[in-house]
Design an enzyme around this catalytic site. Structure first.
Site, PDB file in Angstrom:
ATOM      1  N   ARG A 271       0.864  -1.173   0.000  1.00  0.00           N
ATOM      2  CA  ARG A 271       0.000   0.000   0.000  1.00  0.00           C
ATOM      3  C   ARG A 271       0.901   1.224   0.000  1.00  0.00           C
ATOM      4  O   ARG A 271       2.006   1.184   0.548  1.00  0.00           O
ATOM      5  CB  ARG A 271      -0.885  -0.029   1.258  1.00  0.00           C
ATOM      6  CG  ARG A 271      -1.867   1.110   1.390  1.00  0.00           C
ATOM      7  CD  ARG A 271      -2.772   0.849   2.593  1.00  0.00           C
ATOM      8  NE  ARG A 271      -2.012   0.655   3.825  1.00  0.00           N
ATOM      9  CZ  ARG A 271      -1.556   1.637   4.573  1.00  0.00           C
ATOM     10  NH1 ARG A 271      -1.747   2.901   4.230  1.00  0.00           N
ATOM     11  NH2 ARG A 271      -0.891   1.375   5.684  1.00  0.00           N
ATOM     12  N   ALA A 376       3.940 -11.267   3.042  1.00  0.00           N
ATOM     13  CA  ALA A 376       4.990 -12.283   3.148  1.00  0.00           C
ATOM     14  C   ALA A 376       4.374 -13.666   3.365  1.00  0.00           C
ATOM     15  O   ALA A 376       4.811 -14.661   2.760  1.00  0.00           O
ATOM     16  CB  ALA A 376       5.929 -11.933   4.307  1.00  0.00           C
ATOM     17  N   ASP A 496      -2.039  -3.372  59.028  1.00  0.00           N
ATOM     18  CA  ASP A 496      -0.762  -2.961  58.464  1.00  0.00           C
ATOM     19  C   ASP A 496      -0.767  -1.424  58.397  1.00  0.00           C
ATOM     20  O   ASP A 496      -1.831  -0.792  58.444  1.00  0.00           O
ATOM     21  CB  ASP A 496      -0.605  -3.574  57.070  1.00  0.00           C
ATOM     22  CG  ASP A 496       0.635  -3.082  56.362  1.00  0.00           C
ATOM     23  OD1 ASP A 496       1.691  -3.044  56.993  1.00  0.00           O
ATOM     24  OD2 ASP A 496       0.529  -2.728  55.171  1.00  0.00           O
TER      25      ASP A 496
END
Length: 751
Positions: A271, A376, A496
């Site tokens: 393209r 490809a 904690d």
């Protein structure tokens, strides 16, 4: 259940014949793959129909026709196409992702249109999806959409695939909207890319820009995870491999053989785009003709370029330069019976393209940067016992799989020239051997396999998030905890500190308690039935300075020291740190900018919260490996916390502190809250009927999850508020249905 595929463009061709519109499906790689996918979902598409119209009646007609095909249109104006599609998508994101920074345009109207169109897509999806449906978002045009959907529909199963390259962090950070785009993508349950490199770049960008922490392939985002992976897209292998046997293709093959004669045919199909390396390819071919005159008249480059956006300035300029270069090559080397470059500036039918693949001796696929490049794979698939050589750019995503191609650097014209010579001189047996190996890969990794793999991994990510979501501390679960709290006579509350009571700070000393935190603890301590324990990794001196005035039990350095009734007790003697350990830690302090070493009485903590995320994680792994042998010799433990590596004795932990507290027993209500991996020791030591709440990320050891740390203090305060007991009769007014039922009952009785 339904699967909604969301793409910029619907896979449909619309043609206008006077006042009449006709609709036909257009089959691309994605549409073909998903069309044949065997999944228990009804497939729907949402996207732009390819036509701009403001006529309400025409929009209604188009929508009605498309919905018969399970297509749902999002109508866009010409201005939106110009600014969202041509603008931000293809003039900002596209060049940046393909490493053409100089071509990247930044205009505020581009971004505004991009955001608005993504919002429009979000509205259409929310209008049509139902519980149980899935939404799969496609590509860079809609990077904001997953995040918008997550905000609108938190429980929706969302997937995203990025079909173009994802650039390195150093390049992606250039975008002004970088953080918003990343947050948009992280709205998905599963995000996939073509190659591991693109996946790695995305993870790096999220870590650096958003400070999101990834563990392998997952990022914890509150009460859910976002998983990432690399899934290379394939083609419909059988479609291409079997096409050469068709009559139309055989006729086209004979036509091209007559056209090119016994000359070697080098094929190039692209393209029109600056990322495809077309000019570099022409320069390489010109160099081949210059340095190898023996091939003049014997090899032809057939260059197929499909028109694309040639009205845009950079593309029009590229087209002009291509024309000039082809003219220069042909003008210099052509003869009466030979033209070096046969140039086709138009698309070809499927049959003609397959015929060219079949005839071509060499496929020259050399993009400067490409997400995958299916040309490809198509060339490899078409070959059926006839030889051919694939020259492939190592910058194409397909190069990861097709290692038996002749891989080249597309910026190196000498490599292009040398690869052409090698391809033309390669023995036929070697050509067939290479083709066969690549065909095994391409035939296995088809577009169907790609889509199936995505669906399977996405489903796994969604199932995990649904399971995690069930752990989220809901209002109903909070009410249950409050009821148990209210009924209890002896309570143990374990908390904690960093990341739970206080937000995580880049510098630990900045996390001192706020007035709200202190007031909340005083409120809890005011009830004599409560025993409040701060179970932290902090050192004794800091906890004493910050919380010493409160009537709470303090456990410092993961339980190595604890304070009860104002008196500190030591469970482990103060460590005399080995010089070898200190030397290693000091070395990594020097090697890691912004890291810090905290030396406690019974532990060493190497903090890397302020470091570069990638470097911090790398150094943490290297430091762990460097410390293992010496820590084993001295019977010391290495524990990984949140952006901190600690060295301490294994004789104590947050879990051992819980076991010490439980020895006195008698608790009929136990609540524990923590945010770190070290808090899992605390959760694991609790009795089965305890309430364990993990703050932030989800833990397998905790029954509940509270995604936002900001909710911790309000939740703790709510425990002290009165809550109606489940056994008490409801004081709510009866609803209308109940009132009607009672009226009917009374009427029946009166009869």
């Amino acid at each position: 259940m339904r699967l909604f595929i969301i793409s910029n463009r619907l896979p449909v061709r619309m043609t206008r014949e006077g006042d009449r519109l006709s609709f036909t499906r257009s089959e691309g790689g994605l549409a073909t793959g998903l069309g044949s996918l065997q999944i228990p979902y009804e497939k729907h598409w949402i996207g732009w129909p390819g036509i701009c119209t403001d006529d309400p009646q025409e929009r209604k007609t188009i929508g009605s026709e498309l919905r018969r095909m399970h297509f749902h249109p999002v109508f866009l104006s010409e201005a939106e196409i110009e600014n969202y599609y041509e603008g931000y998508s293809n003039s900002t994101i596209w060049p940046l992702c393909h490493y053409f920074y100089a071509y990247t345009l930044y205009k505020s109207r581009f971004w505004e249109a991009y955001r608005e169109v993504n919002r429009r897509f979000c509205e259409e999806i929310c209008r049509v999806v139902e519980p149980g449906d899935r939404v799969w978002v496609q590509d860079y045009h809609l990077m904001l959409l997953p995040g918008m959907l997550r905000e609108a529909m938190p429980d929706l199963c969302i997937g995203y695939f990025h079909h173009i390259p994802f650039p390195s962090y150093e390049l992606f950070r250039i975008l002004p909207e970088r953080a918003r785009l990343l947050r948009g993508l992280l709205g998905a349950d599963f995000i996939a890319f073509h190659t591991p490199d693109y996946m790695r770049h995305f993870v790096s960008a999220a870590q650096h820009i958003l400070n999101v922490e990834f563990r392998l392939d997952e990022a914890q985002l509150g009460s859910r995870t976002a998983r990432v992976d690399a899934l290379p897209m394939g083609i419909n292998y059988d479609l291409y491999h079997k096409a050469a046997s068709k009559i139309q293709v055989r006729d086209a093959v004979e036509k091209y053989r007559r056209l090119f004669g016994d000359r070697k045919l080098i094929l190039s199909v692209d393209r029109l785009d600056y990322s495809k390396g077309i000019l570099h390819r022409l320069h390489g071919f010109a160099s081949f003709l210059e340095r190898h005159p023996e091939y003049r008249g014997k090899a032809t480059l057939s260059m197929v370029i499909v028109p694309s956006r040639d009205h845009v300035g950079s593309y029009a300029e590229l087209k002009t330069r291509i024309d000039e270069e082809i003219g220069s090559i042909n003008g210099k080397y052509s003869t009466m019976d030979w033209t070096p470059v046969c140039y086709f500036y138009h698309g070809f039918s499927f049959e003609e393209l397959v015929a060219m693949y079949y005839v071509a001796d060499v496929a020259l696929v050399t993009p400067l940067r490409d997400g995958m490049n299916l040309v490809a794979k198509e060339y490899i698939a078409v070959k059926d016992g006839n030889p051919g050589v694939l020259i492939l750019s190592e910058m194409a995503g397909a190069a990861v799989e097709l290692s038996d191609a002749l891989l080249i650097n597309p910026n190196d014209m000498d490599q292009i020239e040398q690869a052409i010579v090698k391809a033309l001189e390669m023995p036929e047996q070697e050509q067939l051997r290479r083709l066969k190996k690549m065909q095994r890969i391409v035939s296995a990794q088809t577009v169907n396999r790609w889509a199936e793999s995505f669906i399977n991994e996405w489903s796994s990510a969604c199932r995990k998030n649904w399971a995690m979501n069930r752990k989220r501390l809901s209002p109903e679960s909070e009410t249950t905890i409050r009821r148990h709290y209210a009924r209890a006579r002896k309570r143990l509350i374990l908390l904690d500190y960093d990341g739970t009571l206080a937000p995580i700070r880049a510098r630990p000393e900045e996390a001192s308690p706020t007035p709200e935190l202190l007031d909340t603890l005083r409120l809890l301590c005011g009830d004599t039935r409560n025993r409040i324990v701060i179970n932290s990794g902090r050192d004794k001196a800091t906890l004493e300075r910050w919380l010493g005035e409160l009537p709470v039990t303090l456990a410092a350095e993961h339980g190595a020291r604890y304070r009860e009734n104002g008196v500190w007790h030591t469970r482990v003697a103060r460590q005399q740190w080995n010089t070898g350990i200190m030397a290693i830690l000091n070395l990594y302090l020097e090697k890691t900018p912004r890291s810090r070493l905290e030396i406690k009485d019974t532990a060493l903590a190497w903090h890397y919260r302020e470091c570069d995320p990638w470097l911090g994680e790398l150094r943490a792994q290297q430091l762990t490996r460097a410390l293992v042998s010496v820590c084993l010799r001295h019977k010391l433990q290495i524990i990984q916390g949140s952006k901190v590596l600690e060295i301490k004795s294994p004789e104590y932990s947050k879990g051992s502190e819980v076991r010490r507290l439980l020895e006195k027993g008698g608790y009929d209500f136990i609540l524990a809250m923590g945010d770190d991996t070290t808090d899992d020791d605390m959760f694991e030591a609790l009795p089965r009927d305890s309430f364990a709440v993990k703050v932030g990320s989800v833990s397998e050891k905790a029954l509940y999850n509270m995604p936002q740390q900001e909710r911790v203090l309000p939740f703790l305060r709510s425990l002290t508020e009165k809550v109606p007991d489940a056994s008490e009769p409801s004081r709510k007014r009866p609803g209308r249905t109940a009132i009607r039922f009672v009226k009917r009952l009374l009427q029946t009785k009166n009869r």
